[in-house]
Design an enzyme around this catalytic site. Sequence first.
Site, PDB file in Angstrom:
ATOM      1  N   LYS A  74      -0.841  13.369   2.136  1.00  0.00           N
ATOM      2  CA  LYS A  74      -1.285  12.485   1.167  1.00  0.00           C
ATOM      3  C   LYS A  74      -3.015  13.102   1.035  1.00  0.00           C
ATOM      4  O   LYS A  74      -3.492  13.505   2.177  1.00  0.00           O
ATOM      5  CB  LYS A  74      -1.367  11.239   1.637  1.00  0.00           C
ATOM      6  N   SER A 149       1.275   3.204  -1.971  1.00  0.00           N
ATOM      7  CA  SER A 149       0.395   4.344  -2.616  1.00  0.00           C
ATOM      8  C   SER A 149       0.784   5.687  -2.321  1.00  0.00           C
ATOM      9  O   SER A 149       0.326   6.754  -3.003  1.00  0.00           O
ATOM     10  CB  SER A 149      -1.022   4.021  -2.367  1.00  0.00           C
ATOM     11  N   SER A 173       2.252   1.129   2.131  1.00  0.00           N
ATOM     12  CA  SER A 173       2.146   2.381   1.392  1.00  0.00           C
ATOM     13  C   SER A 173       2.981   3.570   1.904  1.00  0.00           C
ATOM     14  O   SER A 173       2.998   4.601   1.273  1.00  0.00           O
ATOM     15  CB  SER A 173       0.712   2.942   1.272  1.00  0.00           C
TER      16      SER A 173
HETATM   17  N1  GLN Z   1       0.562  -1.682  -2.359  1.00  0.00           N
HETATM   18  C1  GLN Z   1      -0.483  -2.157  -1.409  1.00  0.00           C
HETATM   19  C2  GLN Z   1      -1.954  -2.410  -2.168  1.00  0.00           C
HETATM   20  O1  GLN Z   1      -2.015  -2.109  -3.421  1.00  0.00           O
HETATM   21  C3  GLN Z   1      -0.449  -1.438  -0.570  1.00  0.00           C
HETATM   22  C4  GLN Z   1      -1.503  -0.222  -0.257  1.00  0.00           C
HETATM   23  C5  GLN Z   1      -1.553   0.603   0.682  1.00  0.00           C
HETATM   24  O2  GLN Z   1      -0.688   0.553   1.877  1.00  0.00           O
HETATM   25  N2  GLN Z   1      -2.374   1.614   0.829  1.00  0.00           N
HETATM   26  O3  GLN Z   1      -2.639  -2.639  -1.335  1.00  0.00           O
END
Ligand code: GLN
Length: 474
Positions: A74, A149, A173
């Site tokens: 990532k 994400s 994420s």
């Molecule tokens: N979808 C969650 C958010 O928008 C998780 C994001 C993450 O784990 N980085 O915060």
Amino acid sequence: MTIVEALARLERGEITAVELTQQALARIDEVDDKVAAVLTRLDDRALAAAAASDEKRKNGEALGRLEGIPFTAKDMFLVDGVRTTAASKMLDNFIAPFTATAIKKLEAEGAILIATVNQDEYAHGGSTEYSAYGPSKNPRDIGRVPGGSSGGSAAALAAGIGLFSVGTDTGGSIRQPAAYCGVVGVKPTYGLISRFGVVAMASSLDVIGPFAHTAEDAALLTDIMAGQDEMDATTIKSEKVVSDVVSPKRVGVVREYIQTLDADVRVRYDEVFAQLTKAGWELEEVSLPNLEFALPCYYVLTPSEISSNLERYDGIRYGSSTESAGDLEAMYSATRGKFFGPEVKRRILTGTYALSAGYYDAYYKKAMQLRTLVCQDFERAFSEFDILIGPTTPTEAFKFGEHSADPTEMYLADIMTVAANLAGIPAISLPIVGVSDMPLGLQIMAPQKGEAAMFGAARDAENILQVQLAEVKL
Ligand code: GLN
């Protein structure tokens, strides 16, 4: 191909590290115009590392536990001399001056980084639709999101680009995109893996973890990345946390997660629970009543920490900056106004509000109290059960645009993942067959430092369920 299979083929001399790496890079040429998982290709760096690895093997030198295995990361992980964007225009031209500990550990074991992959900007989101470089697509249906994400990580792996990936998980994420793309994703215990050299989102929740095709591969990767690091004061001692996997005895099914499922999705989980029961698992429903507060609590605490962590992007220290005619204050706001995307701004605004003098008690402090209640629920549940299981997400991967009009709708996709981050406990998502040709995820949670039980349960579940997903056609 799994990591374990690839290592065996390398060992038998059926394939070389250079060939494996070339195949992974060729796969980018073949499918990435459809999947859009990759941000920065590292062909030269990767091929040089692969050639050196083959040389080592030829000369009979000591080999790493991931010797010659290509992977993606990532774009949150700093890699010395490589562009690291966090999928934000704020870091569009940022070249990392050092390498993240997690990447160093993987490379020290012989793994070969072939590319950095897409994500939501600064990891805020659940679909990659908030990436400043455009969304990635789900390789199983390019009309659907890969999740987020860390959507680029899951999409790349499911599309056959590299044999594993690494991502970050602040509220789901890693697990949510793994579930949407039909791969394994792990959120380890808070502090198990060093975050040194990784772009921060919400520091009391952020963890690093692997994406792989099997629980066995994922356990190996977790084991390699784990360990105390003097550069990350939150890291914990990890001996035996991931080795010596054990089979679970007492298994709780989280009532609050299964009772909200749509009927057709519920059927799929009931079938999985029946298969596990038939194989000897003792399942019992357990209630964690404070889970209903997890999502609102997460969406107060996370923006608060984001508003603080993202203060450093001021156009002066590093990252993009604007020339502004006004004073320093005007330059800050011109830079932040121009280079942050809308979701990042929304979170900075919400977080600043929740932390401000008049509202701190009503929002931030209240959310901290709810976090304690969620932690206590898990403590109670784990005094009775070795592991807890349930769905990773309420639905299969959704279609592009389905949740992007109203941000709170996107937040609802995180309803089953955020609690593990609030409590700092490990959780894994394993692919199961979904309602359509799309997969769903089975989530297995364990107490803090309970990785051995989590991976043991995951291995057993894989053996029992023998999941066969529809083939990826690109
Ligand atoms: N979808 C969650 C958010 O928008 C998780 C994001 C993450 O784990 N980085 O915060």
